[in-house]
Motif scaffolding. Structure first.
Motif, PDB file in Angstrom:
ATOM      1  N   GLN A   1      33.314  88.633  47.118  1.00 34.84           N
ATOM      2  CA  GLN A   1      33.304  88.138  48.176  1.00 34.84           C
ATOM      3  C   GLN A   1      34.441  88.036  49.150  1.00 34.84           C
ATOM      4  OE1 GLN A   1      31.256  84.240  48.527  1.00 34.84           O
ATOM      5  NE2 GLN A   1      30.268  84.872  50.551  1.00 34.84           N
TER       6      GLN A   1
ATOM      7  N   PRO B   1      23.836  84.262  38.640  1.00 36.40           N
ATOM      8  CA  PRO B   1      24.720  83.575  37.762  1.00 36.40           C
ATOM      9  C   PRO B   1      24.234  81.944  37.560  1.00 36.40           C
ATOM     10  CG  PRO B   1      25.908  84.161  39.585  1.00 36.40           C
ATOM     11  CD  PRO B   1      24.650  84.633  39.865  1.00 36.40           C
ATOM     12  N   ASP B   2      23.760  81.362  38.519  1.00 33.90           N
ATOM     13  CA  ASP B   2      23.634  79.978  38.235  1.00 33.90           C
ATOM     14  C   ASP B   2      22.326  79.751  37.439  1.00 33.90           C
ATOM     15  OD1 ASP B   2      25.029  78.579  40.223  1.00 33.90           O
ATOM     16  OD2 ASP B   2      23.676  78.946  41.834  1.00 33.90           O
TER      17      ASP B   2
ATOM     18  N   ASP C   1      37.237  74.193  41.895  1.00 29.75           N
ATOM     19  CA  ASP C   1      36.017  74.615  42.524  1.00 29.75           C
ATOM     20  C   ASP C   1      34.835  73.391  42.950  1.00 29.75           C
ATOM     21  OD1 ASP C   1      34.214  76.510  43.755  1.00 29.75           O
ATOM     22  OD2 ASP C   1      34.121  77.732  41.932  1.00 29.75           O
ATOM     23  N   ASP C   2      34.221  73.957  43.956  1.00 30.97           N
ATOM     24  CA  ASP C   2      33.009  72.739  44.062  1.00 30.97           C
ATOM     25  C   ASP C   2      33.594  71.447  44.381  1.00 30.97           C
ATOM     26  OD1 ASP C   2      31.496  75.053  43.689  1.00 30.97           O
ATOM     27  OD2 ASP C   2      30.562  74.190  41.853  1.00 30.97           O
TER      28      ASP C   2
ATOM     29  N   LYS D   1      30.274  74.332  49.382  1.00 36.03           N
ATOM     30  CA  LYS D   1      29.393  74.556  50.597  1.00 36.03           C
ATOM     31  C   LYS D   1      28.268  73.365  50.864  1.00 36.03           C
ATOM     32  CE  LYS D   1      26.497  77.692  47.577  1.00 36.03           C
ATOM     33  NZ  LYS D   1      26.982  77.745  46.315  1.00 36.03           N
TER      34      LYS D   1
ATOM     35  N   GLU E   1      28.752  79.691  57.322  1.00 34.07           N
ATOM     36  CA  GLU E   1      27.671  80.640  57.668  1.00 34.07           C
ATOM     37  C   GLU E   1      27.604  80.755  59.174  1.00 34.07           C
ATOM     38  OE1 GLU E   1      23.805  79.256  56.014  1.00 34.07           O
ATOM     39  OE2 GLU E   1      24.527  79.934  54.067  1.00 34.07           O
TER      40      GLU E   1
ATOM     41  N   VAL F   1      29.878  87.310  39.184  1.00 32.12           N
ATOM     42  CA  VAL F   1      29.076  88.458  38.402  1.00 32.12           C
ATOM     43  C   VAL F   1      27.646  88.193  38.635  1.00 32.12           C
ATOM     44  CG1 VAL F   1      28.632  86.368  36.666  1.00 32.12           C
ATOM     45  CG2 VAL F   1      28.909  88.723  36.010  1.00 32.12           C
ATOM     46  N   ARG F   2      27.072  89.256  38.450  1.00 33.64           N
ATOM     47  CA  ARG F   2      25.571  89.621  38.628  1.00 33.64           C
ATOM     48  C   ARG F   2      24.940  90.095  37.531  1.00 33.64           C
ATOM     49  NH1 ARG F   2      26.538  86.599  42.094  1.00 33.64           N
ATOM     50  NH2 ARG F   2      26.463  86.818  44.224  1.00 33.64           N
TER      51      ARG F   2
ATOM     52  N   GLU G   1      36.586  86.381  46.095  1.00 33.47           N
ATOM     53  CA  GLU G   1      36.334  86.026  44.769  1.00 33.47           C
ATOM     54  C   GLU G   1      35.263  86.784  44.326  1.00 33.47           C
ATOM     55  OE1 GLU G   1      34.153  82.112  45.397  1.00 33.47           O
ATOM     56  OE2 GLU G   1      33.951  81.965  42.972  1.00 33.47           O
TER      57      GLU G   1
ATOM     58  N   ASN H   1      35.935  82.990  38.418  1.00 28.37           N
ATOM     59  CA  ASN H   1      35.384  81.710  37.823  1.00 28.37           C
ATOM     60  C   ASN H   1      35.548  81.712  36.361  1.00 28.37           C
ATOM     61  OD1 ASN H   1      34.309  80.375  40.265  1.00 28.37           O
ATOM     62  ND2 ASN H   1      33.469  82.729  40.375  1.00 28.37           N
TER      63      ASN H   1
ATOM     64  N   TYR I   1      29.034  83.709  54.228  1.00 30.20           N
ATOM     65  CA  TYR I   1      27.862  84.613  54.862  1.00 30.20           C
ATOM     66  C   TYR I   1      28.416  85.123  56.195  1.00 30.20           C
ATOM     67  CZ  TYR I   1      24.747  83.619  50.716  1.00 30.20           C
ATOM     68  OH  TYR I   1      24.436  83.471  49.395  1.00 30.20           O
TER      69      TYR I   1
HETATM   70  P1  C2E Z   1      30.662  79.417  42.787  1.00 29.60           P
HETATM   71  O1  C2E Z   1      31.968  79.623  42.260  1.00 29.60           O
HETATM   72  O2  C2E Z   1      30.687  78.015  43.640  1.00 29.60           O
HETATM   73  O3  C2E Z   1      30.555  80.631  43.735  1.00 29.60           O
HETATM   74  C1  C2E Z   1      30.025  80.412  45.371  1.00 29.60           C
HETATM   75  C2  C2E Z   1      28.505  80.729  45.485  1.00 29.60           C
HETATM   76  O4  C2E Z   1      28.138  80.334  46.808  1.00 29.60           O
HETATM   77  C3  C2E Z   1      28.046  81.976  45.122  1.00 29.60           C
HETATM   78  O5  C2E Z   1      26.961  82.162  44.655  1.00 29.60           O
HETATM   79  C4  C2E Z   1      28.336  82.831  46.253  1.00 29.60           C
HETATM   80  O6  C2E Z   1      27.534  83.995  46.509  1.00 29.60           O
HETATM   81  C5  C2E Z   1      27.685  81.665  47.107  1.00 29.60           C
HETATM   82  N1  C2E Z   1      27.879  81.819  48.693  1.00 29.60           N
HETATM   83  C6  C2E Z   1      29.022  82.273  49.266  1.00 29.60           C
HETATM   84  N2  C2E Z   1      29.165  82.027  50.471  1.00 29.60           N
HETATM   85  C7  C2E Z   1      27.849  81.572  50.907  1.00 29.60           C
HETATM   86  C8  C2E Z   1      27.334  81.092  52.320  1.00 29.60           C
HETATM   87  O7  C2E Z   1      27.821  81.256  53.319  1.00 29.60           O
HETATM   88  N3  C2E Z   1      26.162  80.448  52.114  1.00 29.60           N
HETATM   89  C9  C2E Z   1      25.245  80.543  50.718  1.00 29.60           C
HETATM   90  N4  C2E Z   1      24.397  79.566  50.939  1.00 29.60           N
HETATM   91  N5  C2E Z   1      26.111  80.854  49.814  1.00 29.60           N
HETATM   92  C10 C2E Z   1      27.095  81.184  49.589  1.00 29.60           C
HETATM   93  P2  C2E Z   1      26.647  82.950  43.006  1.00 29.60           P
HETATM   94  O8  C2E Z   1      27.244  84.182  43.578  1.00 29.60           O
HETATM   95  O9  C2E Z   1      25.107  83.177  43.138  1.00 29.60           O
HETATM   96  O10 C2E Z   1      27.235  82.281  42.037  1.00 29.60           O
HETATM   97  C11 C2E Z   1      26.775  80.976  41.695  1.00 29.60           C
HETATM   98  C12 C2E Z   1      27.803  80.188  40.697  1.00 29.60           C
HETATM   99  O11 C2E Z   1      27.644  81.024  39.435  1.00 29.60           O
HETATM  100  C13 C2E Z   1      29.258  80.378  41.176  1.00 29.60           C
HETATM  101  O12 C2E Z   1      29.262  79.275  42.065  1.00 29.60           O
HETATM  102  C14 C2E Z   1      29.756  79.959  39.891  1.00 29.60           C
HETATM  103  O13 C2E Z   1      29.964  78.788  39.647  1.00 29.60           O
HETATM  104  C15 C2E Z   1      28.991  80.998  38.955  1.00 29.60           C
HETATM  105  N6  C2E Z   1      29.736  82.217  38.573  1.00 29.60           N
HETATM  106  C16 C2E Z   1      29.683  83.329  39.263  1.00 29.60           C
HETATM  107  N7  C2E Z   1      30.439  84.150  38.617  1.00 29.60           N
HETATM  108  C17 C2E Z   1      30.794  83.848  37.561  1.00 29.60           C
HETATM  109  C18 C2E Z   1      31.564  84.285  36.628  1.00 29.60           C
HETATM  110  O14 C2E Z   1      32.046  85.429  36.485  1.00 29.60           O
HETATM  111  N8  C2E Z   1      31.975  83.422  35.409  1.00 29.60           N
HETATM  112  C19 C2E Z   1      31.594  81.997  35.422  1.00 29.60           C
HETATM  113  N9  C2E Z   1      31.845  81.525  34.354  1.00 29.60           N
HETATM  114  N10 C2E Z   1      30.759  81.582  36.491  1.00 29.60           N
HETATM  115  C20 C2E Z   1      30.344  82.493  37.438  1.00 29.60           C
END
Ligand code: C2E
Ligand code: CA
Ligand code: CA
Ligand code: CA
Length: 395
Positions: free
Chosen positions: A160, A189-190, A299-300, A323, A359, A177-178, A174, A237, A378
């Motif tokens: 992203q 990933p959640d 993060d977060d 977010k 957004e 992973v999927r 950033e 991450n 987004y």
């Molecule tokens: P995160 O690190 O807080 O990642 C941001 C999440 O917000 C991502 O969800 C992203 O797709 C989403 N996002 C970005 N822009 C927007 C927006 O404008 N609106 C909304 N509603 N969402 C947005 P994603 O990709 O589903 O990832 C979820 C979480 O999974 C991540 O939160 C992170 O904590 C974890 N994650 C993802 N990839 C990895 C990884 O490779 N390793 C580890 N350990 N955790 C990961």
């Protein structure tokens, strides 16, 4: 320790009694009897060091045997309350496996066939048990699939874009992973990261992510503008279990060296909750990564439960405003104030700030106005596979 002493030929507990404790024989000897009261059958004789009564203790069912002393005996009592405290904190899968083992044990040990007891047992097990059952089966099969999925190339890494708010220039990405599950489709990933953390698979996932991200960087780096103030970077991450293992910093360094990626172009994102849960275990690794020149992002930001003292104890170079606050900053005064103070704090600590979850244009404009350096969301772009993100950047 709770001690109970018995004379010879005394009953410790009877079949059908409510079991609220297990016992360890400190001194003496007991016999274990099953069957009707008038024709008991001895199934075991236990002496010093042996434990008994643990089954009823764990599954809340009536005793399935009678225990009597054969000598003057001293027992150490282990109360249910104590064990339950440990059990409720155990993972649902462990709880379920334990329950299955106990059930199997009960069924095979010819426990009492008393209808009342059976009914009570059924009531106690089936009701809360079914949820636990389906949850555990789902988790177990997903964990099995994930292990397969990693070796069969089902993981994908999306990128992203991260934008410099004052010029709308692309400065970084950033990696997210999927999991492309062959039957269930794309899994977030959640859902599977927490599962991977619980099962230890996170080490394989993390290793894969790092390797892929760092080797993809050569295709992404050139898409970013770079001036002297804003160097391109790639965020990855990492979760607590990955950071608490020894050798993580070395692993990262090896990947960087293999792809000739400068350490300062890599940024590791850590969540606040992760840090709070295992500060001691992860701080060694975090310091080592920072010492290599790698950026560390909190993060977060704002969603954790700790105070702010770790901002002082750990070498963060940037924070990411969650977010949840960004999305609501126009509609909720509180969210707006949280974003504002996060930016203020970040500035005072000399950290850079990324606002995530942008957004719409209004939010991007407001954040820029408030002095936030980077934005992600987004509104600019969703996470995309490598090829798609390259296409996006060129248009
Ligand atoms: P995160 O690190 O807080 O990642 C941001 C999440 O917000 C991502 O969800 C992203 O797709 C989403 N996002 C970005 N822009 C927007 C927006 O404008 N609106 C909304 N509603 N969402 C947005 P994603 O990709 O589903 O990832 C979820 C979480 O999974 C991540 O939160 C992170 O904590 C974890 N994650 C993802 N990839 C990895 C990884 O490779 N390793 C580890 N350990 N955790 C990961
Ligand atoms: Ca992140
Ligand atoms: Ca985040
Ligand atoms: Ca998150």
């Amino acid at each position: 320790l709770n001690r109970e002493t018995f004379d010879i030929n005394q009953t410790v507990f009877r079949t059908g009694d409510y079991g609220d404790a297990a016992y360890v024989i400190e001194k003496g000897c007991v016999e274990v009897l099953v069957g009707a009261d008038d024709a008991p059958k001895r199934v075991a004789m236990l002496t010093e060091g042996a434990m008994f009564g643990e089954v009823a203790l764990l599954d809340r069912q009536p005793r399935t045997a009678t225990v009597r002393t054969l000598l003057p005996t001293s027992l150490v009592r282990i109360d249910r309350a104590h064990v339950e405290e440990l059990l409720v904190r155990a993972d649902p899968v462990i709880q379920y496996l334990l329950r299955l083992m106990l059930e199997r044990f009960r069924n095979s040990s010819g426990g009492v066939a008393n209808a009342e007891i059976q009914a009570a047992r059924a009531a106690a097990i089936s009701q809360p048990g079914m949820d636990l059952h389906s949850a555990a089966v789902h988790t177990l099969s997903l964990a099995h699939d994930l292990s397969d999925g990693i070796t069969h190339n089902q993981l994908a890494l999306y990128y992203q874009p991260i934008i410099l708010l004052h010029s709308n220039a692309l400065v970084g990405f950033e990696a997210l992973v999927r999991w492309e599950h062959p039957k269930l489709g794309l899994i977030s990933p959640d859902e599977f990261i927490p599962l991977a953390e619980k099962t230890g698979l996170i080490h394989k996932v993390g290793e894969w992510v790092l390797q892929r991200a760092i080797s993809d960087w050569k295709h992404l780096r050139g898409l970013c503008v770079s001036d002297t103030q804003h160097l391109p970077f790639l965020s990855v991450n990492l979760s607590a279990p990955e950071l608490s293992g020894a050798g993580m910093a070395q692993t990262v360094q090896n990947h960087l060296a293999a792809q000739q990626m400068p350490p300062h172009e890599l940024r590791i994102e850590l969540t606040e909750t992760v840090i709070v849960s295992s500060l001691a275990a992860v701080s060694h690794t975090i310091n080592a990564l920072r010492a290599l020149g790698i950026g560390i992002a909190l993060d977060d930001f704002g969603t954790g439960y700790a105070g702010l003292d770790y901002l002082q104890t750990l070498p963060f170079s940037s924070i990411k405003i969650d977010k949840a606050f960004v999305a609501q900053m126009h509609t909720a005064e509180r969210s707006f104030q949280i974003v504002k103070s996060a930016l203020e704090l970040s500035r005072q600590l000399g950290l850079t700030t990324v606002a995530e979850g942008i957004e719409d244009l209004a939010t991007a404009a407001a954040l820029k106005e408030m002095g936030c350096t980077y934005g992600q969301g987004y509104y600019f772009a969703k996470p995309k596979p490598l090829q798609a993100v390259q296409d996006w950047a060129k248009t």
